[in-house]
Design a protein around this motif. Sequence first.
Motif, PDB file in Angstrom:
ATOM      1  N   LEU A   1       2.100   6.736  -6.747  1.00 52.66           N
ATOM      2  CA  LEU A   1       1.112   7.726  -7.262  1.00 52.66           C
ATOM      3  C   LEU A   1       1.766   9.169  -7.124  1.00 52.66           C
ATOM      4  N   LYS A   2       2.316   9.310  -6.052  1.00 50.76           N
ATOM      5  CA  LYS A   2       2.863  10.713  -5.692  1.00 50.76           C
ATOM      6  C   LYS A   2       3.969  10.951  -6.709  1.00 50.76           C
TER       7      LYS A   2
ATOM      8  N   ARG B   1       2.397   1.798  -3.575  1.00 46.64           N
ATOM      9  CA  ARG B   1       1.401   2.321  -4.335  1.00 46.64           C
ATOM     10  C   ARG B   1       1.279   3.934  -4.229  1.00 46.64           C
ATOM     11  N   GLU B   2       1.312   4.195  -2.737  1.00 45.44           N
ATOM     12  CA  GLU B   2       1.044   5.638  -2.550  1.00 45.44           C
ATOM     13  C   GLU B   2       2.057   6.438  -3.069  1.00 45.44           C
TER      14      GLU B   2
ATOM     15  N   ALA C   1       0.937  -1.144   0.072  1.00 45.60           N
ATOM     16  CA  ALA C   1       0.071   0.031   0.015  1.00 45.60           C
ATOM     17  C   ALA C   1       0.846   1.224   0.118  1.00 45.60           C
ATOM     18  N   ARG C   2       1.957   1.384   0.867  1.00 47.18           N
ATOM     19  CA  ARG C   2       2.948   2.229   0.823  1.00 47.18           C
ATOM     20  C   ARG C   2       3.562   2.659  -0.402  1.00 47.18           C
TER      21      ARG C   2
END
Lengths: 593, 96
Positions: free
Chosen positions: A519-520, A515-516, A512-513
Amino acid sequence: MEIVYVYVKNRSDFGKQCNFSDRQAELSIDIPPNPELMEQFVIRDPVDTGSQCSCDMSEHEVNTERFEMETRGINHLEGGWPKDVNPQELEQTIRFRKKVEKDENYINAIMQLGYVMEHCIKQNNAIDIYGEYFDEEDEVEVSDEVLSAKTINVFRDPHEIKRTATHLSWHPDANRKLAVAYSCLDFQRADVNMSYDSFIWDLENPNKPELILKPSSPLVTLEYNPKDSHVLIGGCYNGQIACWDTRKGNLVAELSTIEFSHRDPVFGALWLQSKTGTECFSASTDGQVMWWDIRKMNEPTEVLIMDVSRKGVLENALGAVALEFEPTMPTKFMVGTEQGVVISCNRKAKTIAEKIVCTFSGHHGPIYALQRNPFYPKNFLTVGDWTARIWSEESRESCIMWTKYHMAYVTDGAWSPQRPAVFFTTKMDGTVDIWDFVFKQSDPALSLKVCDEALFSLKVQDNGCFLACGSRLGTVTLLEVSPGLCTLQRNEKNAASSIFERETHREKILEARHREMRLKEKGKIEVKEEEGEGEVKINQEELLALTEKEFFDVINTEMKRRGSTLKKAVSKVGAQRGIHRSRRTALEGLLMS
Amino acid sequence: MAEVEETLKRIQNHKGVIGTMVVNAEGIPIRTTLDNSTTVQYAGLLHQLTMKAKSTVRDIDPQNDLTFLRIRSKKHEVMVAPDKEYLLIVIQNPTE
């Protein structure tokens, strides 16, 4: 010389009473001493004799008569009343009692005793002090047992030209037989005279194989049919699939036609769960997975190309090296590829694109072994390059647990069928590692050097106690592990499942991290692209000028603080204007301190 | 005098208490709630046992002394509080 005395008696005198009378002594024989005999004697001088001068003593034994003892009890019906009190008379006894009750001692004693007694009575009433309260809690048994494994038997390749034992398969019922596939996996380095035979060994007889299987090409893999223990399937080096029936002899019973078989050695062949018990599938490095029915071997029933882009193009296909099938999940199967990717597939899907469900990549080299955990099928073990990794179906980006990078290539691995947290691996330096991640996670619980040459294959027997490993020179070693490694430990299932869950959870969080962050970054890149390139250069020049100015400002303030000595040093430095930005900052740092 | 009565009555009225007895060193029941023969039997047997227990405790450690003796049997528990001259015996049915 006899001394004889003769006397005569009349027969009529026999039986008469004897009359004894005295008589003078008569000389019967007189033997004089013989001086010649003296010659035979030697006079002893000195003579050694013992003498004792002590008082005479005598010894007597005396035993007293036994003292008879007997223990008897008397049942009193009446207490020891003093003489003046007649126990039968109620009046007297009552009077005595009353007297005692008036006694000072009595009162004190009773108060004291009463207090103690009450405490105990209340205690009794409160709880059952003798009850078993902690019955359920078993003592924590620390198993101090030293883990060990010993070699029971060694089966050597009887041929002179040694071949690698590439695959092992235990007999499904009795586990008394072991089928070993021999071939030479070195590309084009197989000796011309190398024999193509593979053997079925009986564990009792390591000298001579029980059955010799004669294929037309060396067998890379060999598996017993779990339903029918007489039937075996073998994958050949030339890509064909061969089937044997041990009742029919050692020649191939069925053979697939070469046109429709694989183009490369068949690395994995497994039996499927079916009603007829005749279905199997095979995988090879040519990128195809084929399904066969052994009754009709001229053509595969189904073919699937391991193309990750899901287009079914053979050129893009990944070569399959390991195959995995769990009878409890008959529609799913997994393929481990040469490129280090595990592909999870669904057999029942309609289109080719849907057949390939997902991929797991993580290994740097071919995946040589792939197996689901028999207790927790969602987790599976892969062995390849220098590590062994444990994956969870839920976490697709990376493995949940992995071993450290070893010095030697890891060639094969398997879970223990009895313990969910134990798995075995073999390495190219000839060692077998037994891992128990409930016990220790950084190192194997037990590491044994089985032989000097590389080990290529490993198979654990169903009871978890025996394991067979095959080496490069065709030597199959049978090991027995200590009971601690093959009996289910208390709480182990829970511990193992909690470890799996925890690691999966951790991986999910990391995913999840990631992915974040991705995205950033994507967002940032988009923003940056809007600014033109020319501006970038100008920015740099300005930045340089700014930093120079800042630098000199700092220096000046510092100088003022420290005095003239620094002035000289700094003026030298300041002269070199073309110095790199990093050196400037370093100097700044130095001067600041 | 009244306290003694009160104490003994209180003890007798506790939950589960079957009988209470006060016996002197000679086995004469001073106060009892059971019949005479039972009391005398208990007195005789328990006196010996208490003596034995006391001597055991003192043999192991002369500074030590017996304060209380509890015998739990299948049916009930016999509690003996010994004194120099008297014995307080209570038979209780402990709560299960």
